[in-house]
Write a protein that holds these residues in place. Structure first.
Motif, mmCIF file in Angstrom:
data_model
loop_
_atom_site.group_PDB
_atom_site.id
_atom_site.type_symbol
_atom_site.label_atom_id
_atom_site.label_comp_id
_atom_site.label_asym_id
_atom_site.label_seq_id
_atom_site.Cartn_x
_atom_site.Cartn_y
_atom_site.Cartn_z
ATOM 1 N N VAL A 958 0.837 -1.202 0.000
ATOM 2 C CA VAL A 958 0.000 0.000 0.000
ATOM 3 C C VAL A 958 0.871 1.250 0.000
ATOM 4 O O VAL A 958 0.608 2.227 -0.711
ATOM 5 C CB VAL A 958 -0.943 -0.003 1.231
ATOM 6 C CG1 VAL A 958 -1.628 1.339 1.385
ATOM 7 C CG2 VAL A 958 -1.973 -1.113 1.100
ATOM 8 N N LEU A 963 -1.620 4.075 -2.038
ATOM 9 C CA LEU A 963 -3.075 3.958 -2.117
ATOM 10 C C LEU A 963 -3.706 4.647 -0.909
ATOM 11 O O LEU A 963 -3.221 4.535 0.213
ATOM 12 C CB LEU A 963 -3.491 2.484 -2.151
ATOM 13 C CG LEU A 963 -2.966 1.659 -3.336
ATOM 14 C CD1 LEU A 963 -3.410 0.217 -3.186
ATOM 15 C CD2 LEU A 963 -3.442 2.235 -4.647
ATOM 16 N N LEU A 968 -8.834 0.936 0.148
ATOM 17 C CA LEU A 968 -9.009 -0.230 1.005
ATOM 18 C C LEU A 968 -10.442 -0.332 1.504
ATOM 19 O O LEU A 968 -11.000 -1.425 1.633
ATOM 20 C CB LEU A 968 -8.044 -0.142 2.197
ATOM 21 C CG LEU A 968 -6.561 0.069 1.875
ATOM 22 C CD1 LEU A 968 -5.752 0.110 3.164
ATOM 23 C CD2 LEU A 968 -6.057 -1.036 0.969
ATOM 24 N N CYS A 1028 -0.741 -0.227 8.019
ATOM 25 C CA CYS A 1028 -0.500 0.863 7.070
ATOM 26 C C CYS A 1028 -0.111 2.145 7.798
ATOM 27 O O CYS A 1028 0.798 2.867 7.373
ATOM 28 C CB CYS A 1028 -1.746 1.101 6.218
ATOM 29 S SG CYS A 1028 -2.129 -0.229 5.066
ATOM 30 N N HIS A 1052 -4.950 6.815 7.982
ATOM 31 C CA HIS A 1052 -5.172 5.408 8.335
ATOM 32 C C HIS A 1052 -5.513 5.263 9.819
ATOM 33 O O HIS A 1052 -6.326 4.406 10.197
ATOM 34 C CB HIS A 1052 -3.928 4.592 8.009
ATOM 35 C CG HIS A 1052 -3.780 4.270 6.552
ATOM 36 N ND1 HIS A 1052 -4.539 3.316 5.923
ATOM 37 C CD2 HIS A 1052 -2.965 4.788 5.601
ATOM 38 C CE1 HIS A 1052 -4.196 3.243 4.641
ATOM 39 N NE2 HIS A 1052 -3.244 4.128 4.421
#
Length: 1405
Positions: A958, A963, A968, A1028, A1052
């Motif tokens: 990731v 991303l 996700l 992440c 995140h």
């Protein structure tokens, strides 16, 4: 074999030693002229080398040339000594010295090697102006029984210009100091014990000889050894306790005054010698004349040879017993590194009572004993020649002398004559190498007989003279006495040749035989390459050609090597000549060496190599058994066996073999024991893997598969005891060997049965063949996946290997685990080519099941032959297969490989960028992330990666693809819909972010969804977001300039649903990466009192000013998230971390989620306290505020609580605050509100500026007015004051509609009205007084005097926006009148203003 020069040690940092000894040569700009260890510190203040000395100024050209010369030849100006045991080296110049010791370290090529590292450095002069003139490193023998004869420690002996000789330990601790003569010390030399080679040779005693300009002092070795041991023990005891007071024994020495010679430069102490009767009578006649009388027994004498001038070489003889040895009182001294207790102990040794007496003793020079006169007996007279050095041979029979004419003269020590001279060696350095013959190298002959009973006789000794000519940069090795030059090497012009001439002191005829130390007779120190080399000379070079069969053999070997290098069109003639050469060689070892060179040749064909080996083997077999070397015969037989195997394999691979059988999907399903659905699933999985893997496939770089030269084949394999095994070779070479055996078989181009049968007969074990087969299959993944028919070939080959005699034991039961299949499973588990591994596992499972079923049928034949045999046999087979442990292991492996293959497919996928179709509202992203690929996965890596290994791999992917969390979330939207606890705002925000992504995701959502289904526990959303989050903050910590990494990490973090995990990971991020930088930023901003510039930010915080602004904003988000999680965690339970059934056996580090759940509860008020400070810092950096010291807003309690552990309970401010603090805080918050309104609305009026420079370059900006009100609550500032100021700033910037909305939140409307009344007056004053229009002047004349006076007192320059329409101002006046009570003092003024505004709004007719 010939002479060779071999490097055995290097220097870790030779340039550091040079810069210490020659401060003026220290390099300022160039880097890497000499090898410098990258791990060494370049801060010389930390290294403790002392202050640099200043040099005299020179002319630019002269200084440049001098420095350039000295930078390369600096070693020639130093005093050097290397211990013969290679455990210590001393480099000294003037008053400074560097002690170096060897250490094992990894070199630049990642090979372990020995490197000299600095152990001690400093100044050694005790008296002012004295310099080091000579040095010795003498290893002293150990007295312990367990290490008898081994070196215990090394003593450094240094001679000075003051005449003193001082003895030091390896750490620079001074042990002894002797003043034996007041002249400068010219040379120090040592002689250690050597076992006499012949019974008639006189046994020599150990001694240390010291040369002065007109005297020579010899110290008895035994006395010196005992004194040094006693002094070292005394120093150690004094350092430990400080109360020892032991007087060491005195030194016994002799002092000779050398007479009848002009100058002396160097000397050699030959030792004790006894003249023969003839030499005795000759000497007596020369000295006493014809009538001289002689004694019956020749007297023993000590012989000394000096070199200098007049005579050029002088010979001195001192009769033993003619004078008694002098006893010297040992003057002990102690280095400055020891403690004061050691000084007290040392004062006891020397009898010092007080400081005054100590100074008196130091000033008073010790008594110097007079020398015993010793006249020169004879010499080599040459008035023009001046000697420079003399070097004695190891057996004390020869000496090499250099002079100023560039000659090297070889002296016969016993006869006192020159026997050889070399010319053209100006400034030469000499040394000796003594080689003892190895008796095992002699060739036994029938005619040899020895009277001593030993057919080989005693070992012979050869001496070689080594001459280094610096001006020519050449090192030569000469055979003495009259032998030829046997070796020459180009070594550079700035080296130093070191020849100690002694070994270990303290040995005797018993202890010297217990252990042979690893000593180097001669060493060459090269400062350019920073290495130490030694010269190796084989004994046979000392023999003449007539007596040396080995010399002839070497000549034949050289001729053979030259023949192998030539390109000849006629290979038959070359083969014939090679056969003749190898048969002419006599020594078996040399013959083996010649055969090895033939086998390693790339020019010879296979038939030529085979014929030569056959010829040599037949010749050996035809010899008599007594003279045949068994080792050579076995070597030839093993090579013939390998050559035969090579020929057989080549023939099988060259056969035209084609398999005509068709191969369909149904055949593949039956072969792998799969149904149609399972086969389709496998094919779809492999197809996705091939598509994503096509861009990153790694293959071995071989020229042609299945082809292997005979040279490499012989290098890879070895034959011993009827078994062929593979040597330790690299993985690529292993694959090449396996391809040679099996690549044609796997493609159906060679007979599999014939190949397996040939390899089995040759002696290769089935386990080795299985390993080679799997190495080929797993490494050629791309070719294997493109050709499904290869699966059938693999199945056939594996079945044949499994049926070999020792592959699977017949007694193997179905319950235990078969080592054969365990080997195959281990290879699949370790392979990083998951597609090929999955196919091979299916094939292995199928073959294992077939073998298991056939074994079951053999055990129960009656079941298969009875009624209903088909059904019962099938049921029985199924039951055995179900009970087999191997079957369970195969099923587990297949599931693991499927999971790993899917995960690898996901990690190989990447989105393709597409051009933006809309204007960019965000700052331009930097260049794509580093393109290096992620490491490939294997089942073993996932099993050893811990419970978080799978999520960690996806998190790294990731990060590489950058991303957003929305991607996700999109892939997991079905699970989000089922989860009622999911915050809807986060989902909506994620979808909005996803719509802004300027990339084509392609198959990524589908692959992610499949990965979620395959790993429901390991890739649970909170787990994945946690990894992440951690991965982004780790990468940000590596490069803090990449502020977007930290911003994405916080995104995140906010997507984590479970508050327990969110709280733990946020706390870990704060403690691990943030708090140190946060505290550094705080102290920096408090020190400068404003937003610091880029240079200061980089120096103190490690990032630029813009990056630090984003950092503080992200820290604020993290602290707010941490507080929210602390509140929410009470309402939910901690998650239960599960693992998929196939991955229950994972081992390795604890996952990030588990660590997060182990974190303690935070102290909410302390986090809130840090959040307030972070908001202050962020505001200062965001708006570049000046004259603000953040810590001045807090009292002592508040300051002390900062940067403490957030889980600890600290004493925080409480109660009423000092009004001064409140005033400072209020002024700061008002500044923030003003700056926020200005930043928000100033760019609104200038569209161009908004397009060029966005107001929020660091992500989503804060709602600063709301934040300021929140800060006012925590800082005990009136919130209404902040709200009123905000309303005033909005009206001041002409945003009246927002100001009217913000007015609703103000509590004290009356004060606000008064403030707005002033603002209205400023607007009217600008409209009437500053525009200077005619209508304005007429209107001003009609106004009341009170209003005119009030308007003239207004200052319109405070207005930020003067272009507000008068109608808008009229609304503001109505608003003021509405807010003011009628009894207010300014109510009437407001009414007058209303009239004036209406008059302006209605222009005159």
């Amino acid at each position: 074999m010939a002479c060779s020069i071999v490097q055995f040690c290097s220097f870790q940092d030779l340039q550091a030693a040079r810069d210490f000894l020659f401060p003026h040569l220290r390099e300022e700009t160039p880097v890497g002229a000499l090898r410098r260890d990258p791990n060494k510190s370049t801060n010389w203040e930390d290294d403790g080398w002392g202050a640099w000395e200043e040099t005299e100024p020179q002319e630019p050209e002269e200084e440049e040339n001098t420095c350039k010369t000295q930078k390369t030849s600096w070693l020639q100006d130093c005093v050097l000594s290397l211990s013969p045991t290679n455990d210590l080296m001393v480099i000294a110049r003037e008053q400074k010295a560097v002690f170096l010791v060897p250490k094992w370290k990894y070199s630049d090529k990642r090979k372990e090697e020995m490197q000299f590292a600095v152990a001690w450095s400093g100044s050694l002069n005790v008296e002012e102006g004295e310099c080091v003139t000579s040095a010795l490193c003498i290893p002293l023998a150990s007295q312990k029984r367990s290490s008898t004869g081994r070196p215990d420690w090394t003593c450094i002996v240094l001679g000075f210009t003051s005449g003193s000789v001082r003895f030091y330990t390896e750490n620079g601790v001074l042990l002894l100091a002797q003043l034996l003569n007041e002249d400068p010390v010219l040379q120090l030399k040592c002689r250690t014990y050597e076992i006499p080679r012949h019974p008639g040779v006189t046994e020599q005693n150990e001694e240390l000889s010291i040369l002065y300009p007109a005297a020579i002092v010899t110290i008895d070795g035994f006395s010196l050894f005992q004194s040094l041991r006693a002094c070292r023990n005394q120093v150690a005891k004094a350092a430990a306790s400080g109360n020892e007071n032991i007087q060491p024994p005195p030194l016994a020495y002799k002092k000779w005054g050398l007479q009848d010679i002009d100058t002396i430069i160097d000397h050699a102490s030959i030792g004790i010698m006894t003249l023969s009767p003839f030499d005795q009578m000759k000497t007596a006649s020369n000295i006493g004349g014809f009538n001289a009388a002689i004694k019956n027994s020749p007297p023993a004498m000590s012989q000394y040879i000096t070199v200098g001038s007049n005579p050029f070489t002088g010979f001195f003889y001192a009769l033993e017993g003619s004078t008694q040895p002098l006893l010297s009182h040992v003057a002990l001294a102690v280095a400055s590194k020891l403690t004061s207790a050691l000084f007290n102990a040392a004062s006891g040794w020397l009898g010092w009572k007080s400081k005054h007496e100590e100074e008196a003793v130091q000033k008073q020079k010790p008594k110097v004993e007079p020398a015993t006169p010793l006249a020169v007996r004879f010499g080599l007279p040459d008035s023009r020649r001046h000697g420079e050095s003399i070097c004695l041979s190891p057996c004390n029979t020869l000496a090499a002398v250099t002079d100023d004419f560039g000659r090297v003269i070889l002296l016969d020590v016993a006869r006192g004559i020159a026997i050889r001279m070399w010319k053209g060696y100006r400034g030469a350095q000499t040394g000796w190498i003594q080689i003892i013959e190895d008796l095992h190298e002699r060739v036994p002959e029938k005619a040899d007989s020895s009277p001593f009973g030993n057919t080989q006789g005693p070992s012979r000794v050869a001496q070689f003279l080594v001459i280094y000519a610096p001006r020519r940069g050449i090192l030569e090795v000469w055979s003495t006495q009259q032998g030829p030059r046997v070796g020459a090497f180009n070594v550079g012009k700035h080296c130093r040749l070191l020849y100690p001439g002694y070994k270990i002191m303290g040995l005797n005829n018993v202890t010297s035989q217990s252990w042979q130390p690893q000593t180097y007779q001669i060493c060459l120190l090269d400062p350019v390459s920073a290495s130490v080399k030694t010269v190796t000379v084989p004994f046979h070079l000392a023999l003449s050609d007539k007596k040396s069969e080995r010399a002839k053999d070497l000549h034949l070997v050289k001729k053979l090597s030259a023949l192998l290098k030539t390109k000849s069109p006629n290979l038959d003639l070359v083969e014939t000549e090679i056969k003749e050469l190898i048969l002419d060689i006599k020594y078996p070892a040399t013959k083996k060496q010649a055969l090895e060179s033939i086998l390693a040749s790339e020019r010879l064909s296979f038939s030529c190599v085979r014929n030569i080996t056959h010829t040599l083997t037949d010749a050996l077999k035809n010899q008599e058994l007594e003279s045949v070397d068994e080792g050579l015969l076995q070597f030839c037989a093993s090579k013939l066996k390998l050559l035969h195997l090579y020929e057989s394999v080549c023939q099988l691979n060259s056969c035209d073999f084609r398999s005509d059988a068709s191969f369909s999907d149904n055949d593949l399903a039956a072969l792998l024991r799969l149904d149609e659905k399972e086969l389709l699933k496998l094919q779809a999985l492999l197809e996705k893997y091939k598509q994503e893997n096509s861009r990153t496939t790694v293959q071995f770089s071989d020229v042609k598969d299945g082809v292997l030269p005979v040279k490499m084949f012989l290098e890879y394999l070895e034959y011993e005891k009827d078994v062929i095994s593979v040597k330790k070779i690299s993985e690529e070479e292993y694959v090449t060997l396996g391809s040679f055996f099996f690549w044609k078989c796997l493609h159906g181009e060679s007979s599999t049965e014939d190949m397996c049968h040939t390899l089995e007969l040759a002696g290769l074990s089935p386990q080795l063949l299985l390993s080679l087969l799997l190495s080929v299959w797993l490494s050629k993944e791309k070719a294997v996946l493109e050709k499904p028919q290869s699966v059938c070939c693999l199945h056939t080959t594996l079945s044949l290997l499994s049926r070999m005699t020792v592959a699977i034991d017949d007694t193997w039961d179905s319950q235990p685990v078969s080592p054969w299949w365990q080997q195959m499973r281990a290879a699949c588990i370790q392979s990083e080519n998951n597609g090929a591994a999955l196919l091979s596992a299916h094939v292995g499972h199928s073959v294992a099941a077939r073998i298991s079923n056939s074994a079951t049928e053999k055990k129960f034949p009656q079941t298969a032959s009875g009624a209903g045999a088909g059904a019962e046999s099938e049921a029985l087979t199924d039951s055995w297969e179900a009970l087999s442990l191997d079957t369970e292991y195969w099923r587990l492996l297949l599931k693991q490989l499927e999971d790993c293959l899917l995960l690898q497919t996901l990690l190989h996928s990447r989105p393709s960028a597409r051009p933006c179709s809309r204007p960019c509202t965000r700052p331009c992203q930097p260049a794509p992330l580093p393109p290096e690929p992620l490491p490939r996965l294997s089942v073993r890596k996932l099993l050893e990666g811990g419970k978080g290994g799978i999520a960690d791999s996806v998190a790294k992917w990731v990060f590489k693809q950058d991303l957003s969390p929305a991607v996700l979330k999109l892939a997991n939207q079905e699970r989000d819909a089922e989860n009622p606890n999911e915050p809807k705002d986060i989902v909506n925000r994620g979808l909005i972010e996803l719509s802004e992504v300027d990339m084509d995701l392609g198959t990524i959502p589908d692959l992610l969804r499949a990965a979620y289904e395959q790993f429901p526990c390991s890739l649970e959303p909170d787990v994945l977001h946690t990894h992440c989050c951690w991965e982004y903050v780790v990468q940000w910590n590596k490069d803090p300039e990449e502020a977007r990494f930290f911003v994405r990490s916080i995104e995140h973090l906010k997507h984590i649903v479970n508050a327990h995990v969110q709280n733990g990971i946020a706390l870990m991020m704060w403690n691990t990466f943030l708090v140190k930088r946060f505290s550094a930023a705080t102290y920096l901003m408090d020190k400068v009192g404003k937003a610091p510039k880029e240079r200061l930010c980089r120096r103190d915080v490690g990032m630029s000013d813009s990056a630090m602004t984003s950092f503080l904003g992200s820290c604020l988000d993290l602290l707010q998230t941490l507080m929210e999680a602390d509140v929410s965690r009470e309402e939910m339970q901690a998650p239960v971390l599960d693992t998929e059934d196939a991955w229950l056996t994972v081992e390795g580090p604890v996952s990030i989620v588990e660590l997060a759940l182990e974190q303690k509860h935070i102290h909410y008020p302390l986090v809130e306290h840090h959040s307030v400070l972070c908001s202050v810092l962020y505001a200062v950096m965001r708006f570049a505020l000046k004259t603000v010291k953040p810590l001045s807003l807090f009292d002592s309690k508040g300051k002390n609580a900062f940067f403490k552990d957030l889980t600890s309970i600290q004493l925080l401010p409480s109660g009423e605050m000092d009004p001064n603090f409140i005033s400072v805080r209020q002024q700061f918050l008002l500044k923030v509100v003003s700056a926020a309104v200005q930043a928000q609305h100033l760019t609104t009026r200038v569209k161009e500026a908004a397009e060029e420079a966005p107001a929020t370059p660091f992500g989503k900006d804060q709602d600063w007015p709301v934040l300021a009100v929140d800060l006012a609550h925590h800082l005990q500032v009136s919130e209404d004051v902040i709200r009123r100021h905000y309303v005033g700033e909005l009206y001041n910037h002409g945003v009246d509609h927002l100001g009217e909305e913000a007015t609703l939140q103000v509590q004290d409307k009356e004060v606000l009205a008064s403030q707005l009344l002033v603002l209205t007056g400023q607007r009217l004053a600008h409209a009437l007084l500053h525009t200077q229009t005619r209508d304005g002047m007429e209107l001003l004349a009609r106004l009341s005097p009170t209003l005119c006076t009030w308007l003239k007192a207004m200052d319109p320059q405070d207005l930020q926006n003067t272009e507000v329409p008068i109608a808008t101002t009229a609304k503001l006046v109505h608003k003021v009148i509405e807010l003011l009570p009628e009894n207010h003092g300014q109510y009437s003024l407001a009414l007058h203003l209303l009239d004036a505004v209406e008059a302006i709004a209605v222009p005159p007719l």
